[in-house]
Structure formats: C-alpha cells, structure tokens
Design an enzyme around this catalytic site. Structure first.
Site, PDB file in Angstrom:
ATOM      1  N   GLY A  62       0.816  -1.211   0.000  1.00 48.12           N
ATOM      2  CA  GLY A  62       0.000   0.000   0.000  1.00 48.12           C
ATOM      3  C   GLY A  62       0.848   1.259   0.000  1.00 48.12           C
ATOM      4  CG  HIS A 120       5.476   4.874  -4.633  1.00 49.15           C
ATOM      5  ND1 HIS A 120       5.982   4.154  -5.691  1.00 49.15           N
ATOM      6  CD2 HIS A 120       5.973   4.283  -3.504  1.00 49.15           C
ATOM      7  CE1 HIS A 120       6.772   3.199  -5.233  1.00 49.15           C
ATOM      8  NE2 HIS A 120       6.779   3.236  -3.912  1.00 49.15           N
ATOM      9  CG  HIS A 171       3.388   0.767  -5.299  1.00 51.54           C
ATOM     10  ND1 HIS A 171       3.424   1.799  -4.382  1.00 51.54           N
ATOM     11  CD2 HIS A 171       4.083  -0.243  -4.727  1.00 51.54           C
ATOM     12  CE1 HIS A 171       4.104   1.425  -3.319  1.00 51.54           C
ATOM     13  NE2 HIS A 171       4.530   0.191  -3.493  1.00 51.54           N
ATOM     14  CB  VAL A 183       9.194   4.636 -11.037  1.00 52.21           C
ATOM     15  CG1 VAL A 183       8.742   6.070 -11.309  1.00 52.21           C
ATOM     16  CG2 VAL A 183       8.515   3.672 -11.999  1.00 52.21           C
TER      17      VAL A 183
HETATM   18  P1  AMP Z   1       6.223  -2.304  -1.413  1.00 51.80           P
HETATM   19  O1  AMP Z   1       4.837  -1.759  -1.305  1.00 51.80           O
HETATM   20  O2  AMP Z   1       7.269  -1.326  -1.042  1.00 51.80           O
HETATM   21  O3  AMP Z   1       6.368  -3.654  -0.775  1.00 51.80           O
HETATM   22  O4  AMP Z   1       6.463  -2.543  -2.963  1.00 51.80           O
HETATM   23  C1  AMP Z   1       5.568  -3.313  -3.732  1.00 51.80           C
HETATM   24  C2  AMP Z   1       6.185  -3.576  -5.077  1.00 51.80           C
HETATM   25  O5  AMP Z   1       6.477  -2.333  -5.730  1.00 51.80           O
HETATM   26  C3  AMP Z   1       7.514  -4.323  -4.969  1.00 51.80           C
HETATM   27  O6  AMP Z   1       7.569  -5.293  -6.007  1.00 51.80           O
HETATM   28  C4  AMP Z   1       8.528  -3.238  -5.153  1.00 51.80           C
HETATM   29  O7  AMP Z   1       9.749  -3.698  -5.699  1.00 51.80           O
HETATM   30  C5  AMP Z   1       7.819  -2.323  -6.137  1.00 51.80           C
HETATM   31  N1  AMP Z   1       8.382  -0.975  -6.081  1.00 51.80           N
HETATM   32  C6  AMP Z   1       8.593  -0.212  -4.977  1.00 51.80           C
HETATM   33  N2  AMP Z   1       9.179   0.962  -5.308  1.00 51.80           N
HETATM   34  C7  AMP Z   1       9.347   0.942  -6.655  1.00 51.80           C
HETATM   35  C8  AMP Z   1       9.916   1.860  -7.605  1.00 51.80           C
HETATM   36  N3  AMP Z   1      10.411   3.035  -7.239  1.00 51.80           N
HETATM   37  N4  AMP Z   1       9.910   1.494  -8.908  1.00 51.80           N
HETATM   38  C9  AMP Z   1       9.409   0.293  -9.299  1.00 51.80           C
HETATM   39  N5  AMP Z   1       8.862  -0.603  -8.461  1.00 51.80           N
HETATM   40  C10 AMP Z   1       8.833  -0.292  -7.153  1.00 51.80           C
END
Ligand code: AMP
Length: 297
Positions: A25, A28, A31, A170
């Site tokens: 969640g 951004h 995601h 990103v």
């Molecule tokens: P999280 O909510 O932080 O657990 O991230 C969920 C998914 O989004 C994971 O697969 C992360 O690797 C991906 N993610 C988080 N930040 C970024 C970003 N800046 N660019 C691309 N994918 C991201």
C-alpha cells in the site's frame, strides 16, 4: 474495481490471464508502473495491499508504516486494477503459521544480513498470494533487486505455475528511487538521499564506458555517498542476480545495490545489468516525467 478480503472472493472474480501486483500500500508511481504493466498483459488485474507483519523485524518501522486504503483504492482503480485484495492480518494468518520458507544462500547477504527474518516473511506471504490467487504473471519491482531474485527462486523451487516479471525502478526527476518511506525524509535528508542514485548512475555510466571490476564500481557509489554527512552507508555491492553472491567482475546478470540510513529511515536502491557475452545492458530505471501522484494528492 472491487475491494475484497479473502482469496475465495479474488478467485471468484478473476478470469483469463490474471496479473498480480503485490504491495504494502501507500501506493506511488513505482507501484502504478507495475499496475499499468500488468494491465497491458492481463484480463484480470489484482493488486494486493497488505502490510505483512512477518517481514518486519522488532526494530523496523511496522507501526509507522503509512496506511491509507481509501487513497490506494482511488489510485489502483485509475491505474486499471479490477480487484484490490486488502486482507486484514487475521484474514492472511487466521492461525500462527508453522510453515516457514527459507531460501538459502540467496538471503545470506545484503538485505538478508541486515534484516534477519525479513525474507522468510516475504517468502511466506508471496507464496500464499501466488497459491491463493493463482496468477498467470506476478509483477515485482527491480528496486528490490534481492527480493526479486529470491521470489524467482521460490517460484522455481516450489514449481509454482506463474511467470515472475521484473519491472524497472521509477525515480523522481532528481534520481531518488520512489519509496513509501521517502515521505519520512525531512528536506535536508531528502537532498542527501539523492547521493545514492547519483553514485549508482555514475557507476552505470562507468559500466557503459567499459568498467567491469566490482570493487571499482562499488567505490564510485561509496565515494558519492561519502559526500553526504547525513547518509550512513550500510553496504554497497555488486551481486550476481541469480545467486545473490558478491561478484568481483561483471560477467553475468547482476545488480549494483546500495543501502543506507538517513536518520531513522532506511533506503535501498540499485542499478541492474544484463550480460550477453561481451555486451552489457544497463537498467538505470526511469525518471518520472509528469507530476507524481504524491504531488497531485
Ligand atoms: P512495497 O509496497 O514497497 O512492498 O512494494 C511493492 C512492489 O512495488 C515491490 O515489487 C517493489 O519492488 C515495487 N516498487 C517499490 N518501489 C518501486 C519503484 N520506485 N519502482 C518500481 N517498483 C517499485
């Protein structure tokens, strides 16, 4: 878009090629990029929003981790999700789990070494999501490079019938990789944090100029991080993407990863390299062009 709390409801509403985007969640643009990639390749797009307590250590930021389901619902719907799966902890873990998943060797170093138990928590929740939802493809960010390697291995070792897709990082226009944790940074910390991506992008350029020596690439990142007193470097390492072992020379698919603390906030970032005989392709991630959803909020 519907919001549901059980695997049964997700399965009942899914058909065709199912694309799954697991998140915690506080959505951004990173995601949203995963979601849009899934949308383009799937009939049903499922996004999960679950802050998984098992992947946080006792000193981690579980309590202060940002949560805003109403906002996530709006953003997920706009990005084309069909189903938002938002289980409560009791839905995901109705009983204490006696099943533990350890991905040996790949979790020995880097994030695995600095966050004991983290990848066991990640592996269990991702295995439950993949088994409970049965997606055709599941999308993960390259931003969490070690996590992506661990999940690829998990899917292979458990013969899970899913394709794991890695999506480029990103970045903010100044290079900082988007993260739900960036909102904890004060203005000086936010400025200091850009030294991580500056170092990584400089190392990526060095690779394009022919540099292949791991310690030299690590030095470029460490030197740049060293210019910021607010940054406390935890590690910088060139790692083999398949085994997640340190790599002395860039001779196989790899990532150059960095972790640092800025005050209370822990940040990670990397650039990825694919190696095909003598040719190295660099994935630096992509800079946001338009306004971020955080600015629009
Ligand atoms: P999280 O909510 O932080 O657990 O991230 C969920 C998914 O989004 C994971 O697969 C992360 O690797 C991906 N993610 C988080 N930040 C970024 C970003 N800046 N660019 C691309 N994918 C991201």
């Amino acid at each position: 878009m519907i919001t549901v709390r059980s695997f049964e409801e997700v399965r009942a509403a899914s058909s065709g090629r199912i694309g799954l985007v697991p998140t915690m969640g506080a959505l951004h643009d990173g995601h949203l990029r995963l979601l849009r990639t899934a949308r383009a390749e799937s009939d049903t797009v499922v996004v999960s929003v679950f802050v998984n307590p098992l992947q946080f250590g006792p000193d981690d930021d579980l309590d202060r981790y940002p949560r805003d389901l109403a906002r996530d619902q709006g953003l997920a719907m706009e990005a084309g999700a069909d189903i938002l799966f938002a289980p409560e902890v009791v839905d995901m873990y109705p009983t204490d789990s006696h099943t533990h998943l350890t991905i040996s060797k790949l979790t020995d170093n880097f994030e695995g070494a600095h966050r004991p138990g983290h990848f066991e928590g990640v592996a269990l929740v991702v295995a439950k999501l993949l088994i409970g939802i049965r997606p055709t493809r599941a999308y993960f960010g390259r931003k969490d490079a070690q996590q992506l390697s661990v999940i690829r291995r998990l899917a292979i070792d458990l013969s899970l019938p899913v394709e794991i897709i890695g999506v480029s990082t990103v970045r903010e226009p100044d290079g900082l990789a988007l993260s739900s944790r960036n909102q904890f940074l004060g203005p000086d910390q936010r400025r200091a944090a850009t030294a991580l991506s500056r170092g990584l992008l400089a190392a990526a350029s060095a690779v394009e100029d022919g540099e292949r020596h791991g310690p030299h690439l690590e030095e470029i990142v460490a030197e740049e991080a060293g210019t910021e007193a607010l940054l406390e470097l935890e590690y910088v390492a060139l790692a083999d993407a398949a085994t997640v072992q340190p790599l002395g020379e860039l001779t196989t698919d790899a990532f150059l990863a960095v972790a640092a603390r800025v005050g209370e906030t822990r940040l990670i970032d990397n650039v990825a390299f694919s190696v095909d005989s003598d040719t190295v392709t660099v994935d630096r991630g992509e800079l946001l062009s338009g306004p971020s959803v955080l600015e629009e909020a």
